[in-house]
Structure formats: C-alpha cells, structure tokens
Design a protein around this motif. Sequence first.
Motif, PDB file in Angstrom:
ATOM      1  N   ALA A   1       9.836   4.570  -9.091  1.00  0.00           N
ATOM      2  CA  ALA A   1       9.300   5.924  -8.999  1.00  0.00           C
ATOM      3  C   ALA A   1       8.422   6.284 -10.186  1.00  0.00           C
ATOM      4  O   ALA A   1       7.512   7.115 -10.071  1.00  0.00           O
ATOM      5  CB  ALA A   1      10.445   6.926  -8.880  1.00  0.00           C
ATOM      6  N   ALA A   2       8.687   5.653 -11.341  1.00  0.00           N
ATOM      7  CA  ALA A   2       7.923   5.986 -12.550  1.00  0.00           C
ATOM      8  C   ALA A   2       6.518   5.412 -12.533  1.00  0.00           C
ATOM      9  O   ALA A   2       5.618   5.955 -13.169  1.00  0.00           O
ATOM     10  CB  ALA A   2       8.672   5.485 -13.787  1.00  0.00           C
ATOM     11  N   CYS A   3       6.310   4.305 -11.834  1.00  0.00           N
ATOM     12  CA  CYS A   3       5.053   3.579 -12.040  1.00  0.00           C
ATOM     13  C   CYS A   3       3.845   4.103 -11.264  1.00  0.00           C
ATOM     14  O   CYS A   3       2.716   3.865 -11.688  1.00  0.00           O
ATOM     15  CB  CYS A   3       5.242   2.081 -11.802  1.00  0.00           C
ATOM     16  N   PRO A   4       3.965   4.828 -10.134  1.00  0.00           N
ATOM     17  CA  PRO A   4       2.742   5.240  -9.438  1.00  0.00           C
ATOM     18  C   PRO A   4       1.985   6.384 -10.106  1.00  0.00           C
ATOM     19  O   PRO A   4       0.757   6.477  -9.979  1.00  0.00           O
ATOM     20  CB  PRO A   4       3.245   5.679  -8.053  1.00  0.00           C
ATOM     21  N   GLY A   5       2.686   7.313 -10.778  1.00  0.00           N
ATOM     22  CA  GLY A   5       2.139   8.611 -11.165  1.00  0.00           C
ATOM     23  C   GLY A   5       0.675   8.663 -11.543  1.00  0.00           C
ATOM     24  O   GLY A   5      -0.166   9.191 -10.815  1.00  0.00           O
ATOM     25  N   LEU A   6       0.329   8.111 -12.686  1.00  0.00           N
ATOM     26  CA  LEU A   6      -1.047   8.227 -13.173  1.00  0.00           C
ATOM     27  C   LEU A   6      -2.024   7.488 -12.272  1.00  0.00           C
ATOM     28  O   LEU A   6      -3.036   8.055 -11.844  1.00  0.00           O
ATOM     29  CB  LEU A   6      -1.136   7.711 -14.611  1.00  0.00           C
ATOM     30  N   VAL A   7      -1.741   6.240 -11.962  1.00  0.00           N
ATOM     31  CA  VAL A   7      -2.728   5.441 -11.221  1.00  0.00           C
ATOM     32  C   VAL A   7      -2.824   5.859  -9.760  1.00  0.00           C
ATOM     33  O   VAL A   7      -3.912   5.847  -9.171  1.00  0.00           O
ATOM     34  CB  VAL A   7      -2.417   3.936 -11.331  1.00  0.00           C
ATOM     35  N   ASN A   8      -1.703   6.229  -9.151  1.00  0.00           N
ATOM     36  CA  ASN A   8      -1.735   6.661  -7.756  1.00  0.00           C
ATOM     37  C   ASN A   8      -2.548   7.941  -7.600  1.00  0.00           C
ATOM     38  O   ASN A   8      -3.398   8.050  -6.706  1.00  0.00           O
ATOM     39  CB  ASN A   8      -0.301   6.863  -7.255  1.00  0.00           C
TER      40      ASN A   8
ATOM     41  N   ALA B   1      -0.644  12.791  -3.333  1.00  0.00           N
ATOM     42  CA  ALA B   1      -0.461  11.359  -3.597  1.00  0.00           C
ATOM     43  C   ALA B   1       1.014  11.009  -3.702  1.00  0.00           C
ATOM     44  O   ALA B   1       1.468   9.982  -3.180  1.00  0.00           O
ATOM     45  CB  ALA B   1      -1.206  10.963  -4.875  1.00  0.00           C
ATOM     46  N   ASN B   2       1.791  11.868  -4.363  1.00  0.00           N
ATOM     47  CA  ASN B   2       3.232  11.636  -4.486  1.00  0.00           C
ATOM     48  C   ASN B   2       3.920  11.782  -3.128  1.00  0.00           C
ATOM     49  O   ASN B   2       4.875  11.056  -2.813  1.00  0.00           O
ATOM     50  CB  ASN B   2       3.832  12.611  -5.494  1.00  0.00           C
ATOM     51  N   ARG B   3       3.453  12.707  -2.311  1.00  0.00           N
ATOM     52  CA  ARG B   3       4.004  12.900  -0.958  1.00  0.00           C
ATOM     53  C   ARG B   3       3.851  11.629  -0.126  1.00  0.00           C
ATOM     54  O   ARG B   3       4.762  11.251   0.633  1.00  0.00           O
ATOM     55  CB  ARG B   3       3.306  14.077  -0.286  1.00  0.00           C
ATOM     56  N   LEU B   4       2.716  10.958  -0.274  1.00  0.00           N
ATOM     57  CA  LEU B   4       2.496   9.720   0.470  1.00  0.00           C
ATOM     58  C   LEU B   4       3.430   8.610  -0.004  1.00  0.00           C
ATOM     59  O   LEU B   4       3.876   7.778   0.789  1.00  0.00           O
ATOM     60  CB  LEU B   4       1.036   9.297   0.356  1.00  0.00           C
ATOM     61  N   ILE B   5       3.741   8.597  -1.294  1.00  0.00           N
ATOM     62  CA  ILE B   5       4.747   7.667  -1.802  1.00  0.00           C
ATOM     63  C   ILE B   5       6.103   7.986  -1.181  1.00  0.00           C
ATOM     64  O   ILE B   5       6.819   7.096  -0.695  1.00  0.00           O
ATOM     65  CB  ILE B   5       4.840   7.758  -3.339  1.00  0.00           C
ATOM     66  N   ALA B   6       6.466   9.278  -1.179  1.00  0.00           N
ATOM     67  CA  ALA B   6       7.772   9.688  -0.665  1.00  0.00           C
ATOM     68  C   ALA B   6       7.926   9.372   0.821  1.00  0.00           C
ATOM     69  O   ALA B   6       9.035   9.094   1.290  1.00  0.00           O
ATOM     70  CB  ALA B   6       7.977  11.184  -0.911  1.00  0.00           C
ATOM     71  N   LYS B   7       6.831   9.406   1.565  1.00  0.00           N
ATOM     72  CA  LYS B   7       6.868   9.115   2.996  1.00  0.00           C
ATOM     73  C   LYS B   7       6.737   7.623   3.312  1.00  0.00           C
ATOM     74  O   LYS B   7       6.746   7.229   4.480  1.00  0.00           O
ATOM     75  CB  LYS B   7       5.781   9.908   3.715  1.00  0.00           C
TER      76      LYS B   7
ATOM     77  N   ARG C   1       4.120   5.787   2.916  1.00  0.00           N
ATOM     78  CA  ARG C   1       2.772   5.409   3.353  1.00  0.00           C
ATOM     79  C   ARG C   1       2.033   4.626   2.274  1.00  0.00           C
ATOM     80  O   ARG C   1       1.159   3.821   2.573  1.00  0.00           O
ATOM     81  CB  ARG C   1       1.970   6.673   3.743  1.00  0.00           C
ATOM     82  N   ILE C   2       2.345   4.908   1.031  1.00  0.00           N
ATOM     83  CA  ILE C   2       1.820   4.186  -0.125  1.00  0.00           C
ATOM     84  C   ILE C   2       3.035   3.700  -0.912  1.00  0.00           C
ATOM     85  O   ILE C   2       4.020   4.431  -1.052  1.00  0.00           O
ATOM     86  CB  ILE C   2       0.937   5.095  -1.013  1.00  0.00           C
ATOM     87  N   HIS C   3       2.966   2.478  -1.420  1.00  0.00           N
ATOM     88  CA  HIS C   3       4.128   1.891  -2.092  1.00  0.00           C
ATOM     89  C   HIS C   3       3.832   1.646  -3.574  1.00  0.00           C
ATOM     90  O   HIS C   3       2.691   1.337  -3.946  1.00  0.00           O
ATOM     91  CB  HIS C   3       4.511   0.567  -1.438  1.00  0.00           C
ATOM     92  N   PRO C   4       4.863   1.741  -4.407  1.00  0.00           N
ATOM     93  CA  PRO C   4       4.676   1.368  -5.816  1.00  0.00           C
ATOM     94  C   PRO C   4       4.316  -0.102  -5.933  1.00  0.00           C
ATOM     95  O   PRO C   4       4.706  -0.920  -5.089  1.00  0.00           O
ATOM     96  CB  PRO C   4       6.039   1.655  -6.443  1.00  0.00           C
ATOM     97  N   THR C   5       3.556  -0.428  -6.955  1.00  0.00           N
ATOM     98  CA  THR C   5       3.121  -1.817  -7.153  1.00  0.00           C
ATOM     99  C   THR C   5       3.743  -2.396  -8.426  1.00  0.00           C
ATOM    100  O   THR C   5       3.106  -3.123  -9.177  1.00  0.00           O
ATOM    101  CB  THR C   5       1.586  -1.910  -7.208  1.00  0.00           C
ATOM    102  N   LEU C   6       5.004  -2.070  -8.643  1.00  0.00           N
ATOM    103  CA  LEU C   6       5.736  -2.543  -9.816  1.00  0.00           C
ATOM    104  C   LEU C   6       5.957  -4.049  -9.731  1.00  0.00           C
ATOM    105  O   LEU C   6       6.456  -4.557  -8.733  1.00  0.00           O
ATOM    106  CB  LEU C   6       7.082  -1.827  -9.901  1.00  0.00           C
ATOM    107  N   SER C   7       5.573  -4.747 -10.791  1.00  0.00           N
ATOM    108  CA  SER C   7       5.773  -6.199 -10.819  1.00  0.00           C
ATOM    109  C   SER C   7       6.874  -6.624 -11.780  1.00  0.00           C
ATOM    110  O   SER C   7       7.524  -7.643 -11.573  1.00  0.00           O
ATOM    111  CB  SER C   7       4.471  -6.907 -11.208  1.00  0.00           C
ATOM    112  N   ARG C   8       7.085  -5.835 -12.840  1.00  0.00           N
ATOM    113  CA  ARG C   8       8.035  -6.246 -13.874  1.00  0.00           C
ATOM    114  C   ARG C   8       8.437  -5.032 -14.689  1.00  0.00           C
ATOM    115  O   ARG C   8       7.659  -4.073 -14.810  1.00  0.00           O
ATOM    116  CB  ARG C   8       7.386  -7.296 -14.778  1.00  0.00           C
TER     117      ARG C   8
END
Length: 447
Positions: free
Chosen positions: A202-209, A377-383, A385-392
């Motif tokens: 949940a932390a990683c999308p904020g700025l870039v998303n 943008a956050n709503r789309l993550i919550a639904k 529709r867009i996924h976090p791209t966390l690798s590590r």
Amino acid sequence: MTGTMSDIQQAIISGNGDELGSLPVPAHYRGMTVHAEDVDMFDGLPSKDKDPRKSLHLDEVPVPELGPGEALVAVMASAINYNTVWTSIFEPLPTFKFLQRYGRLSELAKRHDLPYHVVGSDLSGVVLRTGPGVHSWKPGQEVVAHCLNVELESPDGHNDTMLDTEQRIWGFETNFGGLAELALVKANQLMPKPAHLTWEEAACPGLVNSTAYRQLVSRNGADMKQGDVVLIWGASGGLGSYATQYALGGGAIPVCVVSSPEKAKLCRNLGAELVIDRTEEGYRFWKDDNNQDPKEWQRFGARIRELTGGEDPDIVFEHPGRETFGASVFAARKGGTIVTCASTSGFMHQYDNRYLWMNLKRIIGSHFANYRESWEANRLIAKGRIHPTLSRTYALADTGQAAFDVHRNLHQGKVGVLCLAPEEGLGVRDEQTRAKHLTGIQTFRGV
C-alpha cells in the motif's frame, strides 16, 4: 507522560488501532535524515558516483508540534522515490534551501527549518493524532498519504491545487517525511489504505501512481483516450510501470521502452505487447556530451512504426529527460503530445524545435497530482484496477542501500521500506479481494 513506539506498533499489529487515541505520543522517533553539515560531501563527484549510503542517517528525532489541519501518522511502511535519491545526493540543490524558504512562511512553518531533514514522500500507516479543525480523520484509521502539501491561501490553487503558490512536495520540500516511524502530514493528504494490500504494498503506489495518473489520464496532463499510441520510457520502472497499466486499462496502445530482457518480460507480464529493449537494439541518442544523433532518432521512430503498423505515438510519456527528450520530440506524431516530468537523466533538455513547431506538437509539463487526482488514482488501486509494482522491501535502517539501488537503476518497479511493520505481509484486511488480484499484485515480486 510519553509512550513508546513499541506500544503503538503492538496496538496496530494486534488490531487495536482504535486504542491509539488514548496511547501517549512518544517524545522521539526514528527517521531517515540528511544533515545540513553534509551538503558539500560529494563536491566534485559526478552524480553517478554520489552514494546515498553515506549521506542518509537513521536518527532519533523529536516529534514535531501538531498544528491545525494536520495529522500525525504512525508509519508502517514507506517507499523510495527519485526525490529521495536527489535529496541524498544534494541535487539539483540541497533540500535545506526548501526548508528555509518554507520556514519563512509562518511561525508554524518554522518547525520545518531544521539542520536535519526527515525524508520520504510515501507512507502507509495509522492515524495517531489529528490537529484542530480536522473532522474527517480519526486516530486508528488506516491510511496512505499522497505527497502534495498546499496552503491554499492564494486564489491560484482553487481550480487546481497543484497551482497553489505555496505548493510543496511533502518529505522533499517539507520536513517530517514518511521514511520514519512517525510522519507529519496535512489532513488533506490522507486517503484510505486499500484493504487488500499489505502495508508495504500500500505504501509504494502513492507518489508514482498519482503522478502517472495526472501525467497520462487527467485533463491536466495528456488526456489519454482509447486507441492512443503511448510511448512509455522506463515502462517497467517506478513511474513507467503505472503508466503502462493506465494505458492498458484505458484502451490505449502502449509502446514500452526498457533497458533489459528482464524488464521487457515484466512489461509483457503486465499485458503490453509492443516492447523495445533500447539496450539490446543499441540506441545511442547522443554522439557525445554535447551533440545528439538525429539518425538515431530516425531509427527509433522507424522501429516504433514497425511495431504499431505505421503509426507514430499520440502521446510520449517522458521522464528520463536529457537523455531521451530529443528522441521524444522527434517520435511524437504530428499534433502529438510530449508530457514530461522528473528528468532523472538530467534537467537541461535539448531538442530540434523544427520537429515541434512545424508539426504542431505540444510539450506539457506535469508535476505530481492534486488531491482529486490522487484520490482517483488511489481508488483504482483499492478496486484492483491498478496494482502496486513492489519488487523488494528493505528495513528502515537499510534505506541508504535502497536509495543507492534506485540511483543505480538496480531495481524493478518500486522498492518499499518497512518502518513500524516488523515484517512483510501484514496489514491485509480484505483477503477475498486480495485472492482475486494476487497475480497482478505480485507481478514484480522477486524480480
């Protein structure tokens, strides 16, 4: 009486976040900082040789005063953005100049002008306290934060808060950022944490998303529509991976530019079909430090048309900057749009203006996003529709290494940092939604 960070951590992990309002706030917390006394430490070195591991410090710092309209958040996880890299290598200028300027704004803003800067522009966590005038958020609520800090005392920001005369990026142009156990934000930075994600996801999308949403989807950016050919630089990276998802989700046709076979595979795993590995194909847009090679622009443009069946990009999603900007202006179709932010390879862009003016192309500058855009943008993550791209993920104490890896482009997607979260995998509240989208959520994991 003051409490301990351990008390707060345990209340959150045990699911008793509603008790946070009654727990005492500690006097100090741990945060990743840069020091004003270090701003000259890399003098004479080229950017690539400046090492964030030497400039980022894990310090115990005082908890800041909580002002009106603000919230103090217990940070479970955060993430690395390129602005933290810039802060750590003191480019394009030391961020202490930002903090000094902010400190002159008001008595309350003086809190930010300190000889240390707690960095970080992403977080997921739990509201610990709110200041006077905050009505929508309460202690115990699980949140993420976008990084737009505004005053809104000028009329300029009331159509688009990004145009506020006192617009700043939290954790970069303000103090008390998210790479820490606690963070100070304005309440209008808060958004609900997507319930199906872990703290680090949940932390990683904020700025870039949010940045990708405004840059590509919003009317304030490229206003992408179905069928648009979208050229995306760094399409598997922290910013480009979200642009790729928005292009695919919006019915556009992404042309993903990457720098390795592994990154090409990631884009295809996201669903992209048209991929250019610019390293494998040997593009060299600069002959030397001062001269670009238009023949390489032409070769690049021909390759794009080969992939698209003869079509040039309607939109170029630009963020590398100096290295690629000449090629971007050349490649865009007649009447097309180059939308630009960041400039991670250099801020001084050069391009042949004949290709811009004679072909009626447009360059749009885009910077982060307003609250409405960030919320969408956050709503789309919550639904899902867009996924976090966390690798590590990294431990908070290893933030310097995380920033170093991003600086050297040794990462994929986004890298997260565990703050109060003691381990990965915590914080999921909606297992059913998570199971439905697990493949998408984990696309970048272990790469």
